[in-house]
Design an enzyme around this catalytic site. Structure first.
Site, PDB file in Angstrom:
ATOM      1  N   HIS A 188      55.108  22.408   3.039  1.00 27.30           N
ATOM      2  CA  HIS A 188      55.823  23.290   1.996  1.00 27.30           C
ATOM      3  C   HIS A 188      56.474  22.461   0.821  1.00 27.30           C
ATOM      4  CE1 HIS A 188      59.115  21.781   4.302  1.00 27.30           C
ATOM      5  NE2 HIS A 188      60.203  22.160   3.603  1.00 27.30           N
ATOM      6  N   HIS A 206      59.001  21.342  -0.685  1.00 25.88           N
ATOM      7  CA  HIS A 206      60.390  20.918  -0.825  1.00 25.88           C
ATOM      8  C   HIS A 206      60.355  19.604  -1.186  1.00 25.88           C
ATOM      9  CE1 HIS A 206      63.143  24.115   1.331  1.00 25.88           C
ATOM     10  NE2 HIS A 206      63.146  24.191  -0.145  1.00 25.88           N
ATOM     11  N   ASP A 266      61.478  16.557  -0.094  1.00 25.29           N
ATOM     12  CA  ASP A 266      61.564  15.598   0.717  1.00 25.29           C
ATOM     13  C   ASP A 266      60.070  15.580   1.418  1.00 25.29           C
ATOM     14  OD1 ASP A 266      62.395  18.201   1.866  1.00 25.29           O
ATOM     15  OD2 ASP A 266      62.918  17.232   3.852  1.00 25.29           O
ATOM     16  N   HIS A 267      59.142  16.379   1.273  1.00 22.88           N
ATOM     17  CA  HIS A 267      57.828  16.653   1.868  1.00 22.88           C
ATOM     18  C   HIS A 267      56.632  16.217   0.867  1.00 22.88           C
ATOM     19  CE1 HIS A 267      59.348  18.618   5.527  1.00 22.88           C
ATOM     20  NE2 HIS A 267      60.121  18.591   4.772  1.00 22.88           N
ATOM     21  N   HIS A 281      62.090  14.814  11.397  1.00 24.98           N
ATOM     22  CA  HIS A 281      62.784  15.413  10.613  1.00 24.98           C
ATOM     23  C   HIS A 281      64.177  15.522  10.769  1.00 24.98           C
ATOM     24  CE1 HIS A 281      63.995  18.689   7.468  1.00 24.98           C
ATOM     25  NE2 HIS A 281      63.067  18.338   6.678  1.00 24.98           N
TER      26      HIS A 281
HETATM   27 ZN   LIG Z   1      62.477  19.012   4.816  1.00 26.62          ZN
HETATM   28 ZN   LIG Z   2      62.438  22.187   3.694  1.00 27.82          ZN
END
Ligand SMILES: [Zn+2]
Ligand SMILES: [Zn+2]
Length: 298
Positions: free
Chosen positions: A62, A64, A66-67, A264
């Protein structure tokens, strides 16, 4: 055949000295499939002593930060190192638009080919494996991914030796399930072959507990699941649409997976990560917590 999987980053939104933003690499024959590409992923590749130029597919869970924030840097390095393969990129809705927006300011002319697809359901199939996407319940659209190796028909070598059948096209006939005639004798494929079950690896990143988690993970050999919160922060997990370690374990148990690895991991548990492990193991004993640069084989 074992399938290697390398955890390049294992942190939640805020990275720590020990944990980089989320990324993992699944290697299968000529495939190097990168799942998410958090900030700093290309350096993690160096630490893992893997050339990032090997990557030929990227799965995005997805959008976001951090990804995905490692993508522009990774792409810049690929351009500088004359990457000349075609890069296949898959992700949830809007991935096609977002990739352009994220890469173009830094690399106006991309010198290698990319093919970007917004995916759901089974979206990639080769003679050896397929990958399936399952939509999850997070803020932005988010996909879980299952890598499913196909079953293979193998020939029992002991029986082959006993029957003294030499390497010949007859063997591939047997592998196709066809009976053969050798030295006047009928040899049944069923007698001399056996089925080797393919492996299944499921990756469930940011999500609230939802029906598709079970569907995605069903009978997996390995489930990698986010575990952002402990039971004590159950309410926060609900509010921010994340899993607790216990919920990850419930998915593993109900889906009858063989092994669960939590990732995570939030900085909030830096000094007490064992709490996540303890709460998950209570429900599903075969649980571990991923560390950056861990390499496992499935
Ligand atoms: Zn995340
Ligand atoms: Zn996320």
């Amino acid at each position: 055949m074992k399938i290697p999987l390398i955890f390049l980053g294992t942190s939640q939104a805020i990275p720590t000295a020990k944990r980089n933003h989320t990324a993992m690499l699944l290697q299968y024959k000529n495939e190097n499939i990168l799942i998410d590409c958090g900030e700093g992923t290309q350096r993690q590749f160096r630490k893992a002593k893997i050339n990032p130029g090997k990557v030929n597919r990227i799965l995005i869970s997805h959008w976001h930060g951090d990804h995905v924030l490692g993508l522009p840097g990774l792409f810049q390095t690929l351009v500088l190192s004359n990457y000349n393969k075609k890069m296949y990129i898959y992700g949830p809705k809007k991935t096609k638009i977002f990739i352009k927006q994220l890469i173009r300011p830094f690399i106006p002319v991309l010198k290698f080919k990319i093919e970007v697809s917004n995916v759901s359901g089974k979206f990639l199939e080769t003679s050896d494996f397929y990958i399936e996407a399952f939509s999850l319940k997070h803020g932005p659209p988010c996909n879980a991914y299952s890598f499913v190796e196909k079953d293979k028909i193998r020939i029992d070598k002991k029986k082959l030796k006993k029957l003294k059948i030499p390497p010949s096209p007859l063997l591939s006939k047997l592998q196709q399930g066809k009976n053969i005639k050798y030295k006047g004798k009928i040899i049944k494929a069923k007698y001399i072959t056996y089925k080797e079950k393919g492996k299944k690896i499921t990756i469930i990143l940011d999500t609230a507990l939802t029906e598709n988690c079970y569907k995605a993970a069903k009978n997996a050999d390995l489930l990698i699941a986010e575990a952002t919160y402990a039971n004590e922060e159950k309410q926060l997990a609900k509010e921010y649409k994340h899993l607790t370690a216990a919920q990850a374990a419930i998915i593993a148990k109900k889906s009858k997976v063989k092994k669960l690895i939590l990732t995570h991991i939030s900085q909030r548990y830096q000094k007490n990560e064992k709490i996540l492990l303890k709460q998950a193991r209570k429900i599903f004993p075969k649980t571990e917590i991923a560390e950056d640069l861990d390499k496992i084989e499935v």
